[in-house]
Each structure stands twice: as C-alpha cells, then as structure tokens.
Design an enzyme around this catalytic site. Structure first.
Site, PDB file in Angstrom:
ATOM      1  N   LYS A  35      53.975  34.186  33.945  1.00  0.00           N
ATOM      2  CA  LYS A  35      52.831  33.666  34.373  1.00  0.00           C
ATOM      3  C   LYS A  35      51.938  34.653  35.401  1.00  0.00           C
ATOM      4  O   LYS A  35      52.520  35.660  35.850  1.00  0.00           O
ATOM      5  CB  LYS A  35      52.933  32.486  35.130  1.00  0.00           C
ATOM      6  CG  LYS A  35      53.833  32.479  36.251  1.00  0.00           C
ATOM      7  CD  LYS A  35      54.389  31.039  36.974  1.00  0.00           C
ATOM      8  CE  LYS A  35      55.156  31.355  38.207  1.00  0.00           C
ATOM      9  NZ  LYS A  35      55.719  30.082  38.577  1.00  0.00           N
ATOM     10  N   ARG A 130      56.823  17.928  43.481  1.00  0.00           N
ATOM     11  CA  ARG A 130      55.491  18.478  43.115  1.00  0.00           C
ATOM     12  C   ARG A 130      55.019  17.846  41.744  1.00  0.00           C
ATOM     13  O   ARG A 130      54.114  17.130  41.872  1.00  0.00           O
ATOM     14  CB  ARG A 130      55.594  19.974  43.269  1.00  0.00           C
ATOM     15  CG  ARG A 130      54.211  20.689  43.010  1.00  0.00           C
ATOM     16  CD  ARG A 130      54.547  22.176  42.936  1.00  0.00           C
ATOM     17  NE  ARG A 130      55.524  22.794  42.117  1.00  0.00           N
ATOM     18  CZ  ARG A 130      55.650  24.020  42.073  1.00  0.00           C
ATOM     19  NH1 ARG A 130      55.172  25.086  42.935  1.00  0.00           N
ATOM     20  NH2 ARG A 130      56.459  24.461  41.182  1.00  0.00           N
ATOM     21  N   TYR A 255      35.837  47.496  61.728  1.00  0.00           N
ATOM     22  CA  TYR A 255      35.304  46.328  62.073  1.00  0.00           C
ATOM     23  C   TYR A 255      35.842  45.502  63.369  1.00  0.00           C
ATOM     24  O   TYR A 255      37.067  45.693  63.200  1.00  0.00           O
ATOM     25  CB  TYR A 255      35.013  45.551  60.988  1.00  0.00           C
ATOM     26  CG  TYR A 255      34.248  45.927  59.674  1.00  0.00           C
ATOM     27  CD1 TYR A 255      32.934  45.943  59.757  1.00  0.00           C
ATOM     28  CD2 TYR A 255      35.060  46.229  58.491  1.00  0.00           C
ATOM     29  CE1 TYR A 255      32.347  46.310  58.677  1.00  0.00           C
ATOM     30  CE2 TYR A 255      33.853  46.680  57.525  1.00  0.00           C
ATOM     31  CZ  TYR A 255      32.776  46.708  57.878  1.00  0.00           C
ATOM     32  OH  TYR A 255      32.055  47.032  56.534  1.00  0.00           O
TER      33      TYR A 255
HETATM   34  C1  LIG Z   1      57.136  30.569  38.909  1.00  0.00           C
HETATM   35  C2  LIG Z   1      58.233  29.649  38.164  1.00  0.00           C
HETATM   36  C3  LIG Z   1      59.561  30.311  38.131  1.00  0.00           C
HETATM   37  C4  LIG Z   1      59.717  31.610  38.398  1.00  0.00           C
HETATM   38  O1  LIG Z   1      60.065  31.677  39.970  1.00  0.00           O
HETATM   39  P1  LIG Z   1      60.730  32.890  40.565  1.00  0.00           P
HETATM   40  O2  LIG Z   1      60.703  32.462  41.939  1.00  0.00           O
HETATM   41  O3  LIG Z   1      59.381  33.674  40.400  1.00  0.00           O
HETATM   42  O4  LIG Z   1      61.795  33.212  40.048  1.00  0.00           O
HETATM   43  C5  LIG Z   1      60.462  29.400  37.393  1.00  0.00           C
HETATM   44  N1  LIG Z   1      60.020  28.074  37.226  1.00  0.00           N
HETATM   45  C6  LIG Z   1      58.912  27.523  37.263  1.00  0.00           C
HETATM   46  C7  LIG Z   1      58.710  26.030  36.950  1.00  0.00           C
HETATM   47  C8  LIG Z   1      58.089  28.231  37.772  1.00  0.00           C
HETATM   48  O5  LIG Z   1      56.824  27.806  37.879  1.00  0.00           O
END
Ligand SMILES: *Cc1c(COP(=O)(O)O)cnc(C)c1O
Length: 358
Positions: A35, A130, A255
């Site tokens: 992702k 969540r 800045y």
């Molecule tokens: C992003 C995600 C993962 C991977 O998590 P990492 O900590 O990057 O290994 C696995 N499962 C779900 C549902 C996620 O959203």
C-alpha cells in the site's frame, strides 16, 4: 546536470528482506503489503521484483487497479475492503479479495450481482478497535457470506495487532487468544501478523503473514533498526552539497534565525527540503551523512534546501554526496530525532525526487 535529491531503491535488499521474513515464518504464505506505493518504494517495481510473494495487499482499490494494469496477476487483498457497492464490481472484474469489516459491506456483497464470485476476508476486531466486527458477530457474518453466490471458497479471517512492536505487551497475547477462539469453528484461512508479528510473535503466523515495513528493511520497533534485526534498508535518500559557506560564531541560519553558531564553522547547504519529503519538523541536531561522516542539521529545513554544520576543519565541497537516510544512516534513527516513525519518512518522498534502481 548535477544529480541532487534522489532515492536509490536496492532490489537485492528487498529480496534479502523477503527471504528473512520467509525464514521467520517458514510455514506461512506471504502477503506482501505494498500500500502507499509500497511505502514510497514504487508498488509496481516491488510487486514485479517479489516474484515469490504469494499475494499482495493494498489499502485502496485504485492502488490495486494500478497493479493489475501493470500486469501483476497474483491475488491482491483490499485491506479495508470496498468502500461502496460499485467498487465490488471492479473488485470482481479484477479478482481482488476484499476485506469485510462492517455491516454495510456485508449488505453490499449479499445484494450485489457479481459477474464472478470473489474471495473475501472477514476482519475481526480483537482489540485495536479501529475497524472490524466483534468476535460474537463472526458466526452471523460467516453464515451469510458462505451462503452467498458472490463469495468463492471459504471465508478467510484477518485481524490486526496494535502493540506487537512492544515485546512485553500482554495485549498481543490477548489479541492472539481472541483471534484463535473467534475463528476456531471455521475452515477458512487465517492471517494476523504484520511485520512485528512476523519478527517477534512466532505463535501468531497462521496461514498467511502480512509484512509491510520489514520488507523495506525497516524495523517495526521505534527503538531498534532494521540492520540490528538482520534486515537491509531498501531506500536510501541522497542528495548533494550545493554550497559550502564560512560561518561566523553568533550568526544565525535560515528562517526564524533560531539556530546560532557557537563557533566559527563551515555550513553545508544540501539540495533537499520539505518539497522533497524531508520533514520540516526535523530539529537541529538531526543526523545527516556527508561524505560518510555524521553531521548535524543546523537551522530550519526549507522547501528546497537544508543546512548542516560541517565543522570548522571540514574539507567537504560543492558536489559532494549526502545521505539523509538509508544505507549508513538508519531511517529509524533519523525518525527518532524528528519524533516520528520511519514509516512516515519513506512514504512522504515526493515526486520531485529522482528514482534510481540498483
Ligand atoms: C499496513 C498493514 C500491514 C503491514 O504492517 P507493517 O507494520 O508495515 O508490517 C498489515 N496488515 C494491515 C491490515 C495493514 O494495514
């Protein structure tokens, strides 16, 4: 043209990390989580490189479509499922595997008329609170889904850890027990572990593991590094010195003028700023590698430049190479200085930054 802001993507390191994950969870199939454009590493490149991955996972259906259009044929899991009924048609067309985590998604798939059935994963809330259905709702969802002509094969089960990076958190044992109990009556495949689960919780591997950050060579633990855990950084963020200036004690830089030199020194100006995705919030003292030597960020990060204190005796010159994180300087270490996690650093690299594949 002088090479400035660039990321180097090391495909050998990616392969190495995949193999390390495979060794940690030898009995599980691997859903490589790509992702967010593979956490900023280029999802199509990562998917094409990881020929051994059993499946891929993304967060949004648009990300999955890009992968299919690039010729990626392996299963793709939609981690948060379809957000509307229309997307189910797209998912069926491309054979994506949606997660189902609320009643609306259940209703959508039951009432759809899909051209071909899809494999679905039921998300159970085992404690993160969540997304996901509650354990006591599982029977109802499984019955409904199993009887639907839109669902192929057995319903799979997923849940997600929220403190697996903390090695002594009892909540992980509780989530594991909850997941086992909630899914025990059913034959479907199970998946619980993110990278932290893969690396630290061998009881939690089940049929499929879902590593993300570890693939990219970054530790899921904020107080560790990928290197310390046998992983190799895949992304190295580099740039170049575009100016070296003599700087008098008492003078400020940049800045706000907050950083003031306490001695005569030399200041290096790097072609790198928040316009490239380097965080503006990085405080003075954040480490940067110049010619392989650690120096400290001095003054505010601006859009296109940042400044470092090279020291009074320094010999560094315009055109010299700088590493912001990656090989030689763990992103985890930089993230700690900034008060964030390396996940956020790598994913925020902007399109202005050039990409080199090595
Ligand atoms: C992003 C995600 C993962 C991977 O998590 P990492 O900590 O990057 O290994 C696995 N499962 C779900 C549902 C996620 O959203």
């Amino acid at each position: 043209m002088m090479l400035t802001a660039r990321i180097q993507i090391n495909l050998k390191a990616l392969q190495h990390n995949f193999e390390k994950i495979k060794k940690c969870s030898p009995k599980s199939k691997i859903i490589a989580v790509i992702k967010g454009n593979a956490y900023g590493h280029d999802a199509v490149l990562v998917a094409k490189t990881l020929q051994q991955a059993d499946a891929f996972a993304v967060a949004r259906i648009e990300e999955a479509v890009v992968l299919r259009q690039a010729g990626i044929e392996r299963p793709i899991v939609l981690l948060e499922g379809c957000f509307c009924a229309k997307d189910l048609l797209i998912a069926a067309h491309y054979q994506f595997q949606p997660v189902i985590h609320h009643a609306g998604q259940l209703a959508d798939i039951l009432s759809a008329s899909l051209p071909t059935p899809v494999k679905v994963w039921l998300k159970i809330d085992t404690g993160m609170h969540r997304i996901g259905i509650m354990p006591e709702q599982v029977a109802h969802y499984v019955t409904q889904l199993s009887n639907s002509a839109n669902v192929s094969g057995h319903v799979g089960f997923v849940s997600h850890f929220y403190r697996a990076d903390e090695l002594s958190a009892s909540t992980t044992h509780e989530q594991l027990a909850c997941f086992i109990q909630a899914t025990a009556p059913y034959p479907g495949e199970k998946s619980l572990s993110n990278s932290a689960g893969v690396l630290y919780w061998s009881d939690a591997h089940f049929d499929w593991v879902r590593p993300g950050i570890a693939l990219y060579g970054i530790s899921p633990r904020a107080d560790s590094t990928g290197i310390a855990e046998g992983l190799q950084p895949v992304m190295t963020l580099k740039s170049t010195l575009i100016s070296v200036r003599e700087h008098k004690a008492g003078e400020s830089i940049g800045y706000g003028g907050h950083w003031i030199a306490d001695q005569d020194t030399r200041i290096g100006v790097i072609a790198m700023g928040y316009g490239d995705g380097y965080p503006r919030m990085a405080p003075a003292g954040t480490p940067v590698l110049v010619n392989g030597r650690k120096v400290a960020l001095a003054g505010r990060v601006s859009m296109d430049m940042m400044t470092v204190d090279l020291g009074p005796e320094s010999q560094d010159q315009i055109g010299d190479e700088v590493t912001l994180w990656g090989n030689g300087l763990p992103a985890e270490e930089v993230a700690r200085h900034i008060g964030t996690i390396a996940y956020e650093l790598v994913i925020k690299i902007t399109s202005r930054v050039q990409r080199q594949i090595i």
